[in-house]
Motif scaffolding. Structure first.
Motif, PDB file in Angstrom:
ATOM      1  N   UNK A   1       1.127  -1.468  -0.058  1.00  0.00           N
ATOM      2  CA  UNK A   1       0.046   0.229   0.002  1.00  0.00           C
ATOM      3  C   UNK A   1       1.147   1.316   0.045  1.00  0.00           C
ATOM      4  N   UNK A   2       0.713   2.075  -0.807  1.00  0.00           N
ATOM      5  CA  UNK A   2       2.019   3.671  -0.962  1.00  0.00           C
ATOM      6  C   UNK A   2       0.270   4.545  -1.030  1.00  0.00           C
ATOM      7  N   UNK A   3       1.122   5.590  -2.106  1.00  0.00           N
ATOM      8  CA  UNK A   3       1.075   6.751  -2.004  1.00  0.00           C
ATOM      9  C   UNK A   3       1.103   7.199  -3.409  1.00  0.00           C
ATOM     10  N   UNK A   4       0.527   8.838  -3.415  1.00  0.00           N
ATOM     11  CA  UNK A   4       1.515   9.244  -4.885  1.00  0.00           C
ATOM     12  C   UNK A   4       0.758  10.748  -4.365  1.00  0.00           C
ATOM     13  N   UNK A   5       2.218  11.211  -4.139  1.00  0.00           N
ATOM     14  CA  UNK A   5       2.672  12.517  -3.370  1.00  0.00           C
ATOM     15  C   UNK A   5       4.351  13.021  -3.868  1.00  0.00           C
ATOM     16  N   UNK A   6       4.341  14.466  -3.658  1.00  0.00           N
ATOM     17  CA  UNK A   6       5.125  15.065  -3.808  1.00  0.00           C
ATOM     18  C   UNK A   6       6.786  14.342  -2.838  1.00  0.00           C
ATOM     19  N   UNK A   7       7.228  14.524  -3.528  1.00  0.00           N
ATOM     20  CA  UNK A   7       8.992  13.835  -2.536  1.00  0.00           C
ATOM     21  C   UNK A   7       9.751  14.246  -3.150  1.00  0.00           C
ATOM     22  N   UNK A   8       9.501  15.921  -3.290  1.00  0.00           N
ATOM     23  CA  UNK A   8      11.475  16.805  -3.603  1.00  0.00           C
ATOM     24  C   UNK A   8      11.711  16.503  -4.902  1.00  0.00           C
ATOM     25  N   UNK A   9      12.709  16.838  -5.007  1.00  0.00           N
ATOM     26  CA  UNK A   9      13.290  16.805  -6.544  1.00  0.00           C
ATOM     27  C   UNK A   9      14.061  15.238  -7.342  1.00  0.00           C
ATOM     28  N   UNK A  10      14.217  14.685  -6.393  1.00  0.00           N
ATOM     29  CA  UNK A  10      15.066  13.900  -6.281  1.00  0.00           C
ATOM     30  C   UNK A  10      13.984  12.458  -6.136  1.00  0.00           C
ATOM     31  N   UNK A  11      13.161  12.488  -5.888  1.00  0.00           N
ATOM     32  CA  UNK A  11      12.314  11.145  -5.643  1.00  0.00           C
ATOM     33  C   UNK A  11      10.843  11.178  -6.458  1.00  0.00           C
ATOM     34  N   UNK A  12      10.608  10.472  -7.585  1.00  0.00           N
ATOM     35  CA  UNK A  12       9.104   9.757  -7.860  1.00  0.00           C
ATOM     36  C   UNK A  12       7.693  10.561  -7.200  1.00  0.00           C
ATOM     37  N   UNK A  13       6.582  10.907  -7.527  1.00  0.00           N
ATOM     38  CA  UNK A  13       5.387  11.094  -7.217  1.00  0.00           C
ATOM     39  C   UNK A  13       5.086   9.576  -6.491  1.00  0.00           C
ATOM     40  N   UNK A  14       5.526   8.146  -6.964  1.00  0.00           N
ATOM     41  CA  UNK A  14       5.075   7.122  -6.692  1.00  0.00           C
ATOM     42  C   UNK A  14       6.118   7.046  -5.620  1.00  0.00           C
ATOM     43  N   UNK A  15       7.422   7.573  -5.089  1.00  0.00           N
ATOM     44  CA  UNK A  15       8.239   6.017  -4.138  1.00  0.00           C
ATOM     45  C   UNK A  15       7.269   5.838  -2.697  1.00  0.00           C
ATOM     46  N   UNK A  16       6.135   5.932  -2.427  1.00  0.00           N
ATOM     47  CA  UNK A  16       5.484   4.663  -1.593  1.00  0.00           C
ATOM     48  C   UNK A  16       5.543   4.179  -2.052  1.00  0.00           C
ATOM     49  N   UNK A  17       4.657   3.759  -4.029  1.00  0.00           N
ATOM     50  CA  UNK A  17       4.058   2.413  -4.050  1.00  0.00           C
ATOM     51  C   UNK A  17       5.521   1.522  -4.456  1.00  0.00           C
ATOM     52  N   UNK A  18       6.437   2.538  -4.738  1.00  0.00           N
ATOM     53  CA  UNK A  18       7.452   1.796  -5.033  1.00  0.00           C
ATOM     54  C   UNK A  18       8.820   0.707  -3.552  1.00  0.00           C
ATOM     55  N   UNK A  19       8.746   1.229  -2.962  1.00  0.00           N
ATOM     56  CA  UNK A  19       9.011   1.251  -1.124  1.00  0.00           C
ATOM     57  C   UNK A  19       8.179   0.176  -1.092  1.00  0.00           C
ATOM     58  N   UNK A  20       6.593  -0.791  -0.992  1.00  0.00           N
ATOM     59  CA  UNK A  20       5.850  -1.170  -0.646  1.00  0.00           C
ATOM     60  C   UNK A  20       6.106  -2.267  -1.613  1.00  0.00           C
ATOM     61  N   UNK A  21       5.964  -2.028  -2.992  1.00  0.00           N
ATOM     62  CA  UNK A  21       6.212  -3.293  -3.708  1.00  0.00           C
ATOM     63  C   UNK A  21       7.088  -3.831  -3.165  1.00  0.00           C
ATOM     64  N   UNK A  22       8.458  -3.322  -3.703  1.00  0.00           N
ATOM     65  CA  UNK A  22       9.526  -3.696  -3.759  1.00  0.00           C
ATOM     66  C   UNK A  22      10.269  -4.516  -2.443  1.00  0.00           C
ATOM     67  N   UNK A  23       9.074  -3.550  -1.278  1.00  0.00           N
ATOM     68  CA  UNK A  23       9.749  -4.357   0.186  1.00  0.00           C
ATOM     69  C   UNK A  23       8.852  -5.618   0.057  1.00  0.00           C
TER      70      UNK A  23
END
Length: 242
Positions: A25-47
């Motif tokens: 379970x993730x989210x689509x949200x701002x993560x600054x200039x160096x990370x994508x909007x889908x950071x939380x999705x990538x982390x949750x999925x890979x984990x």
């Protein structure tokens, strides 16, 4: 094992054999200039994939939207309500129970979802008490995070696009990190932010809550692997009991 790639002829027996389903379970949200909007999705999925390998469990399709009220006004952020998320998670849990699963593991990549996950788990406890439910958000990492961290935490309860979360990404999904754009966010978090609704644009212009330039893959690996050990131990013990 990816649940969505199975077919209905063979999956019933596999569900009986494995018994456990992991929902990233993730989210689509701002993560600054160096990370994508889908950071939380990538982390949750890979984990979730790594946890599934260690516990012989199915991985359900990632739920990509979360409660991002604090960051909803930043470009790219997509917010859903706690109420919608709770109902969806409870319905998914009940549905997979009727399919034959007896262990439901929610792997959360976004702290803002925590309230909804806990409430959904409580609803499932009442509806289908035979279904064991876990809701994980990097358990067992407090001590190791303190060891590897170089910069002081911006907040006692959460981190965002900073040294720690960027390190997670460098380990789990490094191909999506642009460290040449990493910044020291240096947020100004007032004490009132813990006691009254506070949109994050009031305390940060970047959505980076800390010094992302200090992130390394090695830091991420140490923290993530420790959390995987803790999660896998709980899941394997639960599988023995079902």
């Amino acid at each position: 094992m990816k649940f969505e790639l199975e077919n209905s002829v063979e999956v019933e027996e596999k569900i009986r054999k494995l018994g456990a389903a992991i929902l990233p379970i993730g989210a689509v949200e701002a993560h600054g200039p160096h990370l994508p909007l889908g950071t939380d999705n990538l982390l949750a999925s890979r984990l979730a994939d790594k946890l599934a390998e260690r516990t012989d469990s199915f991985v359900l399709p990632t739920l990509p939207y979360g409660q991002v009220w604090s960051l909803r006004n930043f470009p790219g952020s997509i917010n859903v309500s706690n109420e919608a998320l709770i109902r969806l998670l409870a319905d998914i849990g009940e549905s997979i129970y009727h399919q034959g699963f007896r262990l439901f593991i929610m792997v959360n990549g976004h702290l803002g979802n925590a309230v909804a996950l806990k409430e959904a788990a409580r609803i499932l406890y009442e509806r289908v008490p035979e279904l064991k439910v876990f809701y994980f958000f990097y358990p067992g990492t407090k001590e190791i995070t303190a060891e590897v961290r170089e910069a002081s935490a911006a907040h006692g309860s959460y981190m965002h696009a900073d040294e720690i979360e960027t390190s997670y990404m460098l380990y789990l999904a490094g191909e999506y990190v642009d460290m040449s754009k990493a910044i020291d966010g240096a947020p100004q978090i007032p004490i009132e932010a813990d006691f009254t609704p506070t949109p994050w644009e009031e305390m940060t212009a970047s959505a980076v809550l800390g010094d992302a330039t200090l992130a390394t893959r090695e830091k991420g690996e140490r923290i993530i692997e420790r959390s995987l050990e803790v999660m896998a131990d709980m899941v394997l013990r639960a599988k023995k009991a079902i």
